[in-house]
Design a protein around this motif. Structure first.
Motif, short mmCIF file in Angstrom:
data_model
loop_
_atom_site.label_atom_id
_atom_site.label_comp_id
_atom_site.label_asym_id
_atom_site.label_seq_id
_atom_site.Cartn_x
_atom_site.Cartn_y
_atom_site.Cartn_z
N PHE A 163 0.92 -1.16 -0.05
CA PHE A 163 0.10 -0.17 -0.07
C PHE A 163 0.76 1.26 -0.09
N ARG A 164 0.27 2.40 -0.49
CA ARG A 164 0.90 3.57 -0.38
C ARG A 164 1.11 3.91 0.95
N VAL A 207 -2.60 5.80 7.78
CA VAL A 207 -3.95 6.33 8.24
C VAL A 207 -4.55 5.72 9.39
N PRO A 208 -4.96 4.30 9.25
CA PRO A 208 -5.51 3.69 10.24
C PRO A 208 -4.81 3.68 11.76
N SER A 261 -8.18 13.11 7.25
CA SER A 261 -7.29 11.99 6.61
C SER A 261 -7.68 11.90 5.01
N LEU A 262 -8.95 12.50 4.99
CA LEU A 262 -9.59 12.48 3.67
C LEU A 262 -9.00 13.35 2.70
N PHE A 263 -8.26 14.54 3.15
CA PHE A 263 -7.39 15.45 2.49
C PHE A 263 -6.17 14.77 2.01
N PHE A 264 -5.55 13.72 2.53
CA PHE A 264 -4.53 13.11 2.19
C PHE A 264 -4.66 11.65 1.59
N SER A 265 -5.54 11.01 1.99
CA SER A 265 -5.69 9.64 1.32
C SER A 265 -7.34 9.36 1.18
N PRO A 266 -7.72 8.53 0.08
CA PRO A 266 -9.09 8.16 -0.16
C PRO A 266 -9.47 7.29 1.13
N GLY A 268 -9.46 -3.91 9.03
CA GLY A 268 -10.88 -3.37 8.52
C GLY A 268 -10.85 -2.33 7.88
N SER A 269 -9.74 -1.58 7.61
CA SER A 269 -9.54 -0.60 6.78
C SER A 269 -8.98 -1.13 5.24
N LEU A 270 -7.95 -1.59 5.29
CA LEU A 270 -7.06 -1.80 4.18
C LEU A 270 -7.27 -3.60 3.76
N GLY A 271 -7.68 -4.36 4.53
CA GLY A 271 -7.63 -5.82 4.62
C GLY A 271 -6.31 -6.47 4.69
N SER A 272 -5.45 -5.71 5.28
CA SER A 272 -4.01 -6.32 5.38
C SER A 272 -3.72 -6.39 6.89
N SER A 273 -3.14 -7.68 7.49
CA SER A 273 -2.92 -7.53 8.80
C SER A 273 -1.57 -8.72 8.90
N ASP A 274 -1.01 -8.43 10.34
CA ASP A 274 0.20 -9.02 10.57
C ASP A 274 -0.47 -10.38 11.48
#
Length: 260
Positions: free
Chosen positions: A60-61, A67-68, A132-137, A221-227
């Protein structure tokens, strides 16, 4: 328990929560605005300037990745600080004693303070999300997971703030835990990096940090990526909530730090 008792307890709970919400809402310039500005600076410096040099993180960028974590950072610190300052203020002004000698169960008192802290934590979290919406969708992989994780995390640190408020004897004491415990844990909790990037030894050390699981769960929950598996994150958060609630209830029942 009779219906009348339940109604009385509900009125007491609602009154404490309303008091707590009005307390931070009246001075929103001091309680809501500063963390939003601070987080906006994180977005600009870490996400905008440093992030361009770092590149992608877990596919991810970098701006999208942090952001999360920054939202959770805001929720954690504000849920905690609201309760610790309010509860200690009640001790300092000596009106917490009136609550303790009233027919209100200590569990209702705890829940009232905690959900007041949750209200502030979520308010700041929503404000940070809007910034955060000003910086990331906006990215939502599982809205239910995001909501549950942020709510449980806010409850956990509100409880921690109450316990700190019980033991604090001066206004200086309420800053000790945030400075020497909370801040290091949050910055080492995977807000700005993925734990998978750490050497094996430090990965093991990081797994002792409960904030890591909270940030990781919210990021899932936000990106679908987790450790970690999401159920592991839920289990860790719920276990800490149960432990801190039990500790808080015991402290109030015994009057530790309150009754002279």
């Amino acid at each position: 328990m009779s219906e009348r008792h339940l109604h009385d307890y509900w009125v007491a709970f609602r009154t404490i929560v309303a008091k707590e919400v009005l307390r931070f809402a009246r001075i929103w310039v001091q309680t809501i605005l500063p963390p939003v500005i601070t987080t906006a600076l994180y977005f600009i410096i870490f996400g905008g300037l440093i992030g361009e040099r770092i590149g992608d993180m877990d596919g991810f960028r970098y701006m999208d990745f942090i952001v999360p974590g920054l939202i959770m950072l805001a929720v954690i610190t504000n849920s905690y600080s609201n309760v610790v300052s309010s509860f200690f203020g009640s001790k300092f002004q000596r009106h917490i004693e009136e609550m303790l000698v009233s027919p209100i169960p200590n569990s209702v008192i705890i829940l009232g303070f905690v959900f007041g802290g949750v209200a502030r934590g979520l308010s700041v979290g929503v404000a940070v999300l809007l910034v955060s919406l000003f910086f990331s969708p906006l990215s939502i992989h599982n809205a239910g997971v995001m909501l549950i994780v942020v709510l449980l995390t806010s409850i956990l640190f509100a409880l921690a703030g109450l316990i700190n408020g019980v033991f604090a004897r001066t206004f200086d004491d309420i800053a000790i835990v945030p400075t020497f415990v909370l801040t290091p844990l949050t910055y080492l909790g995977g807000v700005f990096y993925s734990v998978s990037l750490l050497p094996e030894f430090w990965q093991g050390v990081s797994m002792l940090n409960p904030i890591l699981y909270m940030v990781d769960g919210f990021r899932y929950g936000s990106l679908g990526s987790s450790d970690f598996p999401i159920m592991v994150s839920f289990a860790v958060i719920v276990a800490f909530i149960a432990a801190l609630y039990t500790a808080a209830l015991i402290l109030l029942n015994k009057g530790i730090g309150i009754r002279s």
